[in-house]
Design a protein around this motif. Sequence first.
Motif, PDB file in Angstrom:
ATOM      1  N   LYS A   1       0.835  -1.211   0.000  1.00 16.90           N
ATOM      2  CA  LYS A   1       0.000   0.000   0.000  1.00 16.90           C
ATOM      3  C   LYS A   1       0.866   1.256   0.000  1.00 16.90           C
ATOM      4  CE  LYS A   1      -4.052  -2.120   2.037  1.00 16.90           C
ATOM      5  NZ  LYS A   1      -4.843  -2.365   3.234  1.00 16.90           N
ATOM      6  N   LEU A   2       1.923   1.259   0.785  1.00  9.93           N
ATOM      7  CA  LEU A   2       2.818   2.418   0.789  1.00  9.93           C
ATOM      8  C   LEU A   2       3.543   2.543  -0.551  1.00  9.93           C
ATOM      9  CD1 LEU A   2       4.283   2.094   4.394  1.00  9.93           C
ATOM     10  CD2 LEU A   2       2.597   3.775   3.581  1.00  9.93           C
ATOM     11  N   TRP A   3       3.921   1.412  -1.132  1.00  9.75           N
ATOM     12  CA  TRP A   3       4.610   1.380  -2.427  1.00  9.75           C
ATOM     13  C   TRP A   3       3.754   2.000  -3.534  1.00  9.75           C
ATOM     14  CZ3 TRP A   3       3.065  -1.843  -6.613  1.00  9.75           C
ATOM     15  CH2 TRP A   3       3.968  -1.907  -7.676  1.00  9.75           C
TER      16      TRP A   3
ATOM     17  N   VAL B   1      10.148   4.161  -4.507  1.00  8.46           N
ATOM     18  CA  VAL B   1      10.823   3.422  -3.447  1.00  8.46           C
ATOM     19  C   VAL B   1      12.222   3.032  -3.891  1.00  8.46           C
ATOM     20  CG1 VAL B   1      10.734   1.398  -1.926  1.00  8.46           C
ATOM     21  CG2 VAL B   1       8.604   2.500  -2.655  1.00  8.46           C
ATOM     22  N   ILE B   2      13.181   3.335  -3.032  1.00  7.91           N
ATOM     23  CA  ILE B   2      14.542   2.843  -3.241  1.00  7.91           C
ATOM     24  C   ILE B   2      14.931   2.058  -1.997  1.00  7.91           C
ATOM     25  CG2 ILE B   2      15.209   4.735  -4.777  1.00  7.91           C
ATOM     26  CD1 ILE B   2      16.866   5.850  -2.426  1.00  7.91           C
ATOM     27  N   GLY B   3      15.949   1.252  -2.119  1.00  8.40           N
ATOM     28  CA  GLY B   3      16.340   0.474  -0.955  1.00  8.40           C
ATOM     29  C   GLY B   3      17.720  -0.110  -1.079  1.00  8.40           C
TER      30      GLY B   3
ATOM     31  N   TYR C   1      17.937  -8.891   5.214  1.00 10.37           N
ATOM     32  CA  TYR C   1      17.668  -7.598   5.839  1.00 10.37           C
ATOM     33  C   TYR C   1      17.629  -6.536   4.740  1.00 10.37           C
ATOM     34  CZ  TYR C   1      18.119  -3.640   9.008  1.00 10.37           C
ATOM     35  OH  TYR C   1      17.895  -2.476   9.696  1.00 10.37           O
ATOM     36  N   SER C   2      16.556  -5.758   4.701  1.00  7.72           N
ATOM     37  CA  SER C   2      16.440  -4.698   3.699  1.00  7.72           C
ATOM     38  C   SER C   2      15.990  -3.399   4.349  1.00  7.72           C
ATOM     39  CB  SER C   2      15.421  -5.080   2.615  1.00  7.72           C
ATOM     40  OG  SER C   2      15.820  -6.249   1.941  1.00  7.72           O
ATOM     41  N   THR C   3      16.468  -2.286   3.795  1.00  9.89           N
ATOM     42  CA  THR C   3      16.023  -0.960   4.192  1.00  9.89           C
ATOM     43  C   THR C   3      15.345  -0.340   2.980  1.00  9.89           C
ATOM     44  OG1 THR C   3      17.823  -0.670   5.765  1.00  9.89           O
ATOM     45  CG2 THR C   3      16.745   1.322   4.973  1.00  9.89           C
ATOM     46  N   LEU C   4      14.095   0.075   3.145  1.00 15.39           N
ATOM     47  CA  LEU C   4      13.332   0.691   2.064  1.00 15.39           C
ATOM     48  C   LEU C   4      13.036   2.139   2.424  1.00 15.39           C
ATOM     49  CD1 LEU C   4      10.728  -2.143   1.342  1.00 15.39           C
ATOM     50  CD2 LEU C   4      12.930  -1.756   0.218  1.00 15.39           C
ATOM     51  N   ILE C   5      13.205   3.028   1.433  1.00 16.63           N
ATOM     52  CA  ILE C   5      12.841   4.427   1.622  1.00 16.63           C
ATOM     53  C   ILE C   5      11.690   4.753   0.686  1.00 16.63           C
ATOM     54  CG2 ILE C   5      13.560   6.834   1.458  1.00 16.63           C
ATOM     55  CD1 ILE C   5      16.338   6.027   2.118  1.00 16.63           C
ATOM     56  N   PHE C   6      10.584   5.173   1.271  1.00 16.21           N
ATOM     57  CA  PHE C   6       9.400   5.598   0.526  1.00 16.21           C
ATOM     58  C   PHE C   6       9.531   7.111   0.374  1.00 16.21           C
ATOM     59  CE2 PHE C   6       8.645   1.618   2.520  1.00 16.21           C
ATOM     60  CZ  PHE C   6       7.851   0.899   1.643  1.00 16.21           C
ATOM     61  N   LEU C   7       9.998   7.524  -0.793  1.00 14.09           N
ATOM     62  CA  LEU C   7      10.476   8.889  -1.001  1.00 14.09           C
ATOM     63  C   LEU C   7       9.396   9.946  -0.838  1.00 14.09           C
ATOM     64  CD1 LEU C   7      12.821   8.153  -4.021  1.00 14.09           C
ATOM     65  CD2 LEU C   7      13.521   8.762  -1.701  1.00 14.09           C
ATOM     66  N   ASP C   8       8.218   9.717  -1.373  1.00 10.94           N
ATOM     67  CA  ASP C   8       7.175  10.745  -1.339  1.00 10.94           C
ATOM     68  C   ASP C   8       6.672  11.013   0.079  1.00 10.94           C
ATOM     69  OD1 ASP C   8       6.464  11.136  -4.444  1.00 10.94           O
ATOM     70  OD2 ASP C   8       6.922   9.039  -4.019  1.00 10.94           O
ATOM     71  N   TYR C   9       6.599   9.971   0.904  1.00  7.93           N
ATOM     72  CA  TYR C   9       6.145  10.121   2.285  1.00  7.93           C
ATOM     73  C   TYR C   9       7.299  10.343   3.259  1.00  7.93           C
ATOM     74  CZ  TYR C   9       1.421   8.479   1.043  1.00  7.93           C
ATOM     75  OH  TYR C   9       0.165   8.322   0.513  1.00  7.93           O
TER      76      TYR C   9
END
Length: 198
Positions: A81-83, A88-90, A150-158
């Motif tokens: 839903k956030l995607w 999204v980058i990670g 292990y992953s780190t995701l950045i949701f850029l717009d939010y």
Amino acid sequence: MKLEQVFKQWGYEVSDEFRDFDYLCSREPEKCFYIDRFPQLINDFNKYQQEEMFYEQVKNNKISEKRFYAEELKFINILKKLWLYNSVIGETNFCEIEDKIIKEALNYGSDNNMNLFKDKLMRGKEQSFTLEENNLLEIIAKLGVRECVYSTLIFLDYKIVINVYSMCFQVYIDDLSKLSLIREVICTEGLYLRSYII
């Protein structure tokens, strides 16, 4: 785009320790949260142990696959839903994990599938990636919830950073004006956005 570039755009001095959730929490605890199955920290460790779920328990027939997968799906749906509303980058340690371990966690048998995922996730030698495909997001989420990758995701717009690992994601929300919306997405799936500040 690398994660460091995003953090610099958000006005942070970037160092190796910046990626550490504990460092973020010590710096801005009001922006740090957990996506969790429980609304608050459970102080009785004995009770907590009886309710906590790990994929290893499924493999050892200590909890049912059906029960685990139902909970896992909640975490996957939140990320999806956030995607939908974000670029999204990670970064992930996917390529550092043995193919055999990943295949076992995902129940895949084909080396071709594994190589395809590696190619899509890791173009070149960099661990950073742009997440544009729903199926890759689902794989990253499953491998994280199953404590394999292990992953780190950045949701850029939010302006959200989510560390995807186990059934308790670490979350950093740079723009707290999105807090209500993010909480609504999480609660709709039957999970909780638990504050780092106790």
